[in-house]
Design an enzyme around this catalytic site. Sequence first.
Site, PDB file in Angstrom:
ATOM      1  N   ASN A 103       1.200  -1.202   0.110  1.00  0.00           N
ATOM      2  CA  ASN A 103       0.037  -0.203  -0.155  1.00  0.00           C
ATOM      3  C   ASN A 103       1.001   1.541   0.141  1.00  0.00           C
ATOM      4  O   ASN A 103       1.384   0.887  -0.438  1.00  0.00           O
ATOM      5  CB  ASN A 103      -1.129   0.052   1.861  1.00  0.00           C
ATOM      6  N   ASN A 149      -0.090   3.011   6.503  1.00  0.00           N
ATOM      7  CA  ASN A 149      -0.422   4.376   5.637  1.00  0.00           C
ATOM      8  C   ASN A 149       0.453   5.055   5.457  1.00  0.00           C
ATOM      9  O   ASN A 149       1.504   4.961   5.394  1.00  0.00           O
ATOM     10  CB  ASN A 149      -1.985   4.419   5.614  1.00  0.00           C
ATOM     11  N   ASP A 199      -5.279   8.721   6.793  1.00  0.00           N
ATOM     12  CA  ASP A 199      -5.186   8.228   5.935  1.00  0.00           C
ATOM     13  C   ASP A 199      -3.266   8.297   4.840  1.00  0.00           C
ATOM     14  O   ASP A 199      -2.615   7.613   5.667  1.00  0.00           O
ATOM     15  CB  ASP A 199      -6.183   8.013   3.789  1.00  0.00           C
TER      16      ASP A 199
END
Length: 294
Positions: A103, A149, A199
């Site tokens: 990610n 994140n 995030d």
Amino acid sequence: MADEVRLLLDAKAELGEGPVWDGRRQVLYWVNILGKQVHVYDPKANRDRVLVTPEFVGCVAPRRRGGLVMALKDSFAAMDLESGQVTPLAPMPKPVPPQNRLNDGKCDPIGRFWAGTLAMDGAKEAASLYTLEPDLRVSLKLDKVGLSNGLAWTADARTMYFIDTRARAVAAFDYDAETGSIRNRRIVIDVPQDHGSPDGMTIDTEGMLWVAHWGGSRVQRWDPKSGKVLKAIRFPVSATSSCAFGGPNLDRLYVTSAWEGMSAEQRANEPLAGGLFVCDNPGARGYPAVEFAG
Ligand code: CA
């Protein structure tokens, strides 16, 4: 839409993420993770070039020798920006489980590339955080992560900030830039439920953190010393996913967004979801991205 926020690209990216400013070329890279796309946005020409990746692409960073380094679904690779060719860079120390994917990520102050994973099946504490070293070795830095994140480092490189979205918090670590070791983890910001989920993240020249709040229609400037919100910028989309300073003076804030997980009705109510936005005057400045040193 608040005057201070402008839509730059009505890209309709399912999962727009990972904006990163290339100070050398004066372009913004960003990704559509699920769309398997790397975007190269040139603000001067207002042109967005799309390069296709063979798998999900979690994040990218410019590479000192040219091109990009990227986190694909379960490996690190390089991309040639002329041809779009993708080349594997390094094996993982242990295979990433098939239900996980890489990610968000970013280079630390010495050009070491960090990227973490998330569990696509929602498994708890199943994610990890890795580094790709300049010598192309991959190291596991942290496991039992909820959902890896945003990352940021202080200008003196002595502190690393890290967002575990599932923990709804920003953690700080003491950082050793030379070895890349992290220790003394502590929570510096707790994000209230009604602000959405933390995030992507970046840091400004005053050491304040800018956090994109997924599901919160906002980017907020936080003081990691007090844990308090200093400023909120609202967006006409709920899934504000990540942010980065850019522009010739590094005083504009670029913000990505997404429509992942939305119903048809939600998408109809948020026609700009998945767009790339800019805030021309956020009232702070950032740093250009550090290039991958390998
Ligand atoms: Ca993210």
